[in-house]
Design a protein around this motif. Structure first.
Motif, PDB file in Angstrom:
ATOM      1  N   PRO A  72       0.818  -1.220   0.000  1.00 49.00           N
ATOM      2  CA  PRO A  72       0.000   0.000   0.000  1.00 49.00           C
ATOM      3  C   PRO A  72       0.855   1.276   0.000  1.00 49.00           C
ATOM      4  CG  PRO A  72      -0.901  -1.598   1.531  1.00 49.00           C
ATOM      5  CD  PRO A  72       0.397  -2.166   1.051  1.00 49.00           C
ATOM      6  N   ASP A  73       1.961   1.293   0.756  1.00 55.61           N
ATOM      7  CA  ASP A  73       2.799   2.502   0.764  1.00 55.61           C
ATOM      8  C   ASP A  73       3.447   2.739  -0.599  1.00 55.61           C
ATOM      9  OD1 ASP A  73       2.084   2.864   3.344  1.00 55.61           O
ATOM     10  OD2 ASP A  73       4.105   2.751   4.191  1.00 55.61           O
TER      11      ASP A  73
ATOM     12  N   MET B 103       0.851   4.184  -2.892  1.00 51.39           N
ATOM     13  CA  MET B 103       0.534   5.598  -2.645  1.00 51.39           C
ATOM     14  C   MET B 103       1.640   6.508  -3.172  1.00 51.39           C
ATOM     15  SD  MET B 103      -1.731   5.764   0.789  1.00 51.39           S
ATOM     16  CE  MET B 103      -0.789   4.664   1.783  1.00 51.39           C
TER      17      MET B 103
ATOM     18  N   LEU C  98      -2.434  -5.548  -4.525  1.00 53.27           N
ATOM     19  CA  LEU C  98      -2.158  -4.869  -3.259  1.00 53.27           C
ATOM     20  C   LEU C  98      -1.798  -5.924  -2.225  1.00 53.27           C
ATOM     21  CD1 LEU C  98      -2.317  -1.942  -2.190  1.00 53.27           C
ATOM     22  CD2 LEU C  98      -4.603  -2.504  -1.363  1.00 53.27           C
TER      23      LEU C  98
ATOM     24  N   PRO D  81      -1.029  -0.198   5.515  1.00 50.21           N
ATOM     25  CA  PRO D  81      -0.549   1.102   5.023  1.00 50.21           C
ATOM     26  C   PRO D  81      -0.277   2.055   6.169  1.00 50.21           C
ATOM     27  CG  PRO D  81      -2.917   0.898   4.675  1.00 50.21           C
ATOM     28  CD  PRO D  81      -2.463  -0.403   5.285  1.00 50.21           C
TER      29      PRO D  81
ATOM     30  N   TYR E 216      -7.598   4.420   5.168  1.00 44.94           N
ATOM     31  CA  TYR E 216      -8.331   3.843   4.035  1.00 44.94           C
ATOM     32  C   TYR E 216      -8.651   4.890   2.967  1.00 44.94           C
ATOM     33  CZ  TYR E 216      -9.374  -0.628   6.312  1.00 44.94           C
ATOM     34  OH  TYR E 216      -9.283  -1.870   6.885  1.00 44.94           O
TER      35      TYR E 216
ATOM     36  N   GLU F 297      -7.205   7.671   2.121  1.00 45.22           N
ATOM     37  CA  GLU F 297      -6.057   8.074   1.296  1.00 45.22           C
ATOM     38  C   GLU F 297      -5.662   6.970   0.328  1.00 45.22           C
ATOM     39  OE1 GLU F 297      -2.615  10.085   3.353  1.00 45.22           O
ATOM     40  OE2 GLU F 297      -4.159  10.086   4.917  1.00 45.22           O
ATOM     41  N   LEU F 298      -5.711   5.735   0.829  1.00 45.32           N
ATOM     42  CA  LEU F 298      -5.366   4.599  -0.028  1.00 45.32           C
ATOM     43  C   LEU F 298      -6.356   4.512  -1.194  1.00 45.32           C
ATOM     44  CD1 LEU F 298      -3.660   2.071  -0.534  1.00 45.32           C
ATOM     45  CD2 LEU F 298      -5.173   0.813   1.031  1.00 45.32           C
ATOM     46  N   LYS F 299      -7.621   4.691  -0.863  1.00 41.91           N
ATOM     47  CA  LYS F 299      -8.663   4.607  -1.882  1.00 41.91           C
ATOM     48  C   LYS F 299      -8.460   5.691  -2.949  1.00 41.91           C
ATOM     49  CE  LYS F 299     -13.681   4.317  -1.991  1.00 41.91           C
ATOM     50  NZ  LYS F 299     -14.889   4.370  -1.189  1.00 41.91           N
TER      51      LYS F 299
ATOM     52  N   ILE G 221      -5.622   4.763  -5.231  1.00 38.44           N
ATOM     53  CA  ILE G 221      -6.007   3.706  -6.177  1.00 38.44           C
ATOM     54  C   ILE G 221      -6.865   4.291  -7.298  1.00 38.44           C
ATOM     55  CG2 ILE G 221      -7.483   1.660  -6.394  1.00 38.44           C
ATOM     56  CD1 ILE G 221      -6.311   0.867  -3.589  1.00 38.44           C
TER      57      ILE G 221
END
Ligand code: C2E
Ligand code: MG
Ligand code: MG
Ligand code: MG
Length: 264
Positions: free
Chosen positions: A92-93, A96, A123, A128, A132, A134-136, A139
Motif C-alpha cells: 500500500p505505501d 501511494m 495490493l 498502510p 483507508y 487516502e489509499l482509496k 487507487i
C-alpha cells in the motif's frame, strides 16, 4: 541512521531478478496472465522477497523498494511477454508513493508499449501507514490511467472484507492457505464457497493461489473459483511458461464409473 547492509546493497544495485508465474482460467485452461515475483541476489539473506520486504518495512524503506521492484518488473515483462496481462505486486505505501507521481512510470511504460490496461496491481498484505480514504484515493488515481486492482492474500494479514467492499477490486486472490489440503478440511471448503459468492456479488474475479495438487484443483473448479495459479499449473520461472503439456489438467472432471452390480 539505522541501516541494513543487505537492503542497502539491493537498493543501490539497480535491477532485481524477476520470475513469472502463469495464472489460468480454471474453466478452460486459458492463460489469464503472469504474476511477477522478484528475487534478491542469489544466495544472499534477502533472496526471498519476504525477507527483503520485511527488512524494508523495518527500516521504513518500503516505498523505495517497491519502486525498484516495479521498475525491474516492467522492464523484464515488456522484454519477455508480448500481450498477456501482468499482475504486479505492490505494498500500500508503494502504491501511494507511485500514485502521487505516476507520470515518469507512465512515460516509460509508453516507451515499452505496455498499456496500463494490461497491468493489474496486486495490493499486498502490508498495513498502510495512511488511512483507508487516502489509499482509496491513490487507487482511484491509478485506475483513471487504466490500471486494475487485485487484493492479494485475501483472508490473511491486512487483506480484509472492509478493503474488499471499499476498494471494489477487479480481482481477489484467495490466500494459498485456503487451497492447501482443501479437500480434507470441510470448513475451508465453506470459506471458499462464501468467497465465490462474495466475488459474484461484487463482480470481482476470484483467483486461487497455491494450487499444488490435482485434488485441490478439481475441488476449486467444482466450487466455482474462476482462476488459479500454483506449482501444479506452473512454477515461477524466468521465462513465461504457458499451459503446454499441463493443459490436460483442465479437462473436465471424469465422473466416477458407476459400479455395476455383480461386476466385482
Ligand atoms: P504473493 O504475492 O502472495 O506471492 C505468492 C507466493 O507464493 C510467491 O512466493 C510464490 O512463489 C509462491 N507460490 C506460488 N505458487 C505456489 C504453490 O503452489 N505453493 C506454495 N507454497 N507457494 C507458491 P515468493 O515468490 O516467495 O513471494 C513472496 C511474497 O513476496 C509475495 O507474496 C509478495 O507479497 C512479495 N513480492 C514478491 N515480488 C514482489 C514485488 O515485486 N513487489 C512487492 N511489493 N512484493 C513482492
Ligand atoms: Mg501477489
Ligand atoms: Mg498472494
Ligand atoms: Mg503473500
Amino acid at each position: 541512521m539505522l541501516c541494513c547492509p543487505e537492503l542497502d546493497a539491493v537498493l543501490a544495485g539497480g535491477r532485481l531478478d524477476v520470475l513469472l508465474q502463469p495464472i489460468f482460467t480454471l474453466g478452460n485452461g486459458r492463460l489469464l496472465g503472469y504474476e511477477a515475483l522478484v528475487r534478491g541476489p542469489r544466495g544472499s539473506l534477502v533472496e526471498s522477497p519476504l525477507e527483503l520486504f520485511a527488512r524494508a518495512a523495518h527500516y521504513g524503506r518500503l516505498a523505495e523498494l517497491d519502486a525498484l521492484c516495479r521498475d525491474s518488473v516492467l522492464e523484464a515483462f515488456a522484454a519477455r511477454v508480448d500481450d498477456a496481462t501482468l499482475f504486479l505486486n505492490m505494498t500500500p505505501d508503494g502504491l501511494m508513493a507511485w500514485s502521487a507521481n505516476a507520470e515518469p512510470v507512465l512515460a516509460r511504460m509508453a516507451e515499452l508499449a505496455l498499456q496500463p490496461a494490461r497491468v493489474v496491481i496486486e495490493l499486498t498484505e502490508f498495513r498502510p501507514s495512511a488511512g483507508y480514504q487516502e489509499l482509496k484515493a491513490a487507487i482511484e488515481r491509478l485506475r483513471a490511467h487504466g490500471f486494475r486492482l487485485a487484493l492479494d492474500d485475501m483472508g490473511e494479514g491486512f487483506s480484509n472484507l472492509r478493503l474488499w467492499s471499499e476498494l471494489k477490486p477487479e480481482f481477489v486472490k484467495l490466500d494459498k492457505h485456503f487451497a492447501y489440503r482443501l479437500h480434507q478440511e470441510p470448513f475451508k471448503e465453506q470459506v471458499v464457497r462464501s468467497m465465490v459468492e462474495l466475488a459474484r456479488a461484487s463482480r470481482a474475479q476470484l483467483i486461487a493461489e497455491g494450487i499444488e495438487t490435482l485434488h485441490e484443483l478439481r475441488l476449486l473448479q467444482r466450487l466455482g473459483v474462476g482462476c488459479g495459479q500454483g506449482y501444479l499449473l506452473g512454477r515461477p520461472a524466468p521465462q513465461p511458461q504457458e499451459a503446454g503439456e499441463g493443459s490436460m489438467l483442465f479437462m473436465p472432471q471424469q465422473e466416477e464409473a458407476p459400479v455395476v452390480a455383480g461386476a466385482l
